[in-house]
Write an enzyme that holds these catalytic residues in place. Structure first.
Site, short mmCIF file in Angstrom:
data_model
loop_
_atom_site.label_atom_id
_atom_site.label_comp_id
_atom_site.label_asym_id
_atom_site.label_seq_id
_atom_site.Cartn_x
_atom_site.Cartn_y
_atom_site.Cartn_z
N SER A 1 -17.29 -32.22 8.10
CA SER A 1 -18.02 -32.34 6.85
C SER A 1 -19.53 -32.18 7.03
O SER A 1 -20.01 -31.10 7.33
CB SER A 1 -17.67 -33.69 6.21
OG SER A 1 -18.13 -33.77 4.89
N GLU B 1 -26.53 -20.53 12.18
CA GLU B 1 -26.77 -19.30 11.43
C GLU B 1 -28.21 -19.10 10.99
O GLU B 1 -28.64 -17.96 10.79
CB GLU B 1 -25.85 -19.27 10.20
CG GLU B 1 -24.38 -19.19 10.56
CD GLU B 1 -23.45 -19.10 9.36
OE1 GLU B 1 -22.22 -19.05 9.56
OE2 GLU B 1 -23.97 -19.10 8.21
N LYS C 1 -13.86 -29.07 7.44
CA LYS C 1 -13.83 -29.67 6.10
C LYS C 1 -14.97 -29.08 5.28
O LYS C 1 -16.13 -29.44 5.47
CB LYS C 1 -13.96 -31.18 6.17
CG LYS C 1 -13.91 -31.87 4.80
CD LYS C 1 -13.99 -33.38 4.94
CE LYS C 1 -13.96 -34.07 3.57
NZ LYS C 1 -15.18 -33.82 2.80
#
Length: 498
Positions: A326, A337, A351
């Protein structure tokens, strides 16, 4: 009384031309007549609009707005039939709660849940008043209760519970088919009380019992230490309301000690608050670059970008594992990224959804998945997780099952528990001979050497304090010979030297 009597018995006749005739009426009577006409008109209009096959509007009882909804017709018919024909009295509250639970379960979403009034009250009291329990994030998965991650320094972690362990029973009571909320109420309890969990590790593993003494769950969520070569290691165990401030304090402390590189560690971090994850991600991402994307129902993704606030300006790497879930994955995605930070470890939990709790008027609570989140590049990692840049698995001894200290193992016995004990002995440097599940002379000699190192009675029997001592040595080895941390440190050193 008629008109003759009013005029002393004489009959009077008054004549007026037809064009000048009018009706005599008192003001009150006139008002009541108008009011009656309005009501009559409204009634006719209501009838025309709401009856027949071509009715214009659907009538809904404001006190019970669902009573005319077609999708609930079958539900009401079933309820009425049950109430009319069931041989015994029914508990109406339990039936309604069961219906709501059924709707939630039909979603097939383990993260959406319903707590009735009593469950919500007990859970709120347990969380807000004492923070007492075993300290593990759990979820319902395919009818079983799955451990997402134990909390650092919690009783669950000290007992050796691991991510993806399945809890089969609590104190001998099967919890198969229970929701996570129902299971939490059985597992939680006051500090100092014991709970026994029956746990299965791995698809083919035999269940084993773990007795855990409940305790106050640590409220600290950030742990910092300075490694050699001025490389800081900061571990975040959950994303709570105060985690961001704790992290800022830890960064201040490490910078004051001369931090030249940083290892962020979210292993076995089950997540937490979305805003906290965003604020922490912002520390590592250049202004204007994407942090993550939020997509609510029926909407296009909303992109959150980094601000021009405080930034970490030293080489960074991050450690992840299958217990990183999460909010941990939001941070991992942002660093990978948008900040080109290398991730070390194993694939994260996966998740990619957001839950919003809603308290209902009677005190019950409905927690529904209301959105999904995407990584900065628009990837949805739900049920697939985030792959590390450099994969470094845990050593096999790090996932060995828990040994029951009350179980006595001695020469001549054969069992799967003995094979586990042999693997532990071998991992911490005590040679047990062939690892085959047979407690032979070599195994006994290894146990005696262990007892000597622990300053315990040297009887060659593995039980009680000897078992605890063996598991503590293994835990220390896992912590000290941490291949993922060592690799992360190596990467940061290379970046510093460039």
């Amino acid at each position: 009384m008629d008109e003759k009597e009013k005029n002393g018995g004489r009959e009077e006749t008054t004549y007026e031309p037809p064009a000048k005739r009018y009706i005599r009426m008192k003001p009150f009577s006139l008002v009541m007549l108008i009011f009656g006409l309005v009501l009559a008109t409204a009634a006719v209009t209501f009838f025309a609009l709401t009856t027949g096959e071509d009715k214009v509007v659907e009538v809904v009882n404001p006190q019970n707005p669902t009573i005319e909804r077609k999708e609930f017709k079958k539900l009401f018919e079933a309820y009425d039939e049950m109430k009319k024909t069931y041989y015994n009295e029914i508990d109406e509250s339990a039936v309604v709660d069961g219906a709501i639970n059924g709707m939630i379960e039909a979603l097939g979403d383990p993260f959406s849940d319903y707590l009735n009034e009593e469950e919500a009250r007990q859970l709120t009291e347990s969380i807000s008043s004492s923070f007492e329990g075993i300290g593990a994030e759990i979820q319902e998965l395919n009818g079983y209760i799955n451990i997402v991650s134990p909390i650092k320094n919690s009783p669950a972690e000290r007992a050796g519970l691991l991510p993806n362990d399945l809890i089969i029973a609590v104190d001998g009571k099967s919890i198969q088919g229970m929701s996570s909320s129902e299971a939490v109420l059985l597992i939680r309890g006051k500090k100092g009380t014991a709970v026994t969990l029956s746990v299965r590790r791995g698809e083919m593993g035999e269940p084993f019992d773990v007795k855990i003494i409940r305790d106050v769950i640590p409220i600290e969520t950030v742990y910092a230490e300075m490694l050699d070569n001025n490389i800081a290691h900061i571990r975040i165990t959950s994303f709570s309301e105060h985690t961001y401030d704790e992290l800022l304090a830890a960064l201040d402390e490490m910078e004051a000690l001369g931090m030249e590189g940083l290892i962020m560690d979210v292993r076995q971090n089950p997540g937490g608050m979305l805003n906290t994850a965003i604020d922490i991600s912002d520390l590592f991402v250049e202004k204007g670059k994407n942090l993550f994307q939020y997509q609510g129902k029926g909407n296009n993704p909303e992109v959150y970008v980094a601000s021009d606030g405080r930034k970490v300006n030293v080489p960074v790497t991050m450690i992840i594992d299958d217990g990183s879930a999460s909010a941990s994955e939001i941070l991992a995605g942002a660093l990978k990224e948008s900040a080109n930070v290398q991730l070390v470890g194993i694939k994260t939990y996966g998740k990619g959804t957001v839950q919003t709790p809603k308290e209902l008027p009677d005190g019950s609570n409905l927690k529904l998945t209301t959105a999904k989140w995407l990584t900065p590049d628009g990837n949805w990692i739900h049920e697939s997780g985030i792959e590390p840049t450099i994969e470094v698995p845990y050593p096999t001894y790090a996932t060995l099952p828990f040994l029951d200290p009350s179980l006595e193992m001695k020469e001549g016995m054969v069992s799967t528990a003995i094979k586990t004990a042999e693997e532990m002995l071998n991992a911490v440097g005590f040679e047990p001979g062939e690892i085959d599940g047979l407690f032979d002379e070599d195994t006994e000699a290894a146990v005696i050497e262990l007892q000597k190192a622990l300053s315990l009675k040297e009887d060659g029997i593995l039980v009680g304090d000897t078992t605890y001592g063996l598991m503590n040595k293994l835990r220390n080895k896992i912590r000290e010979d941490d291949p993922q941390l060592l690799k992360a440190k190596e990467i940061v050193m290379e970046q510093i030297e460039k």
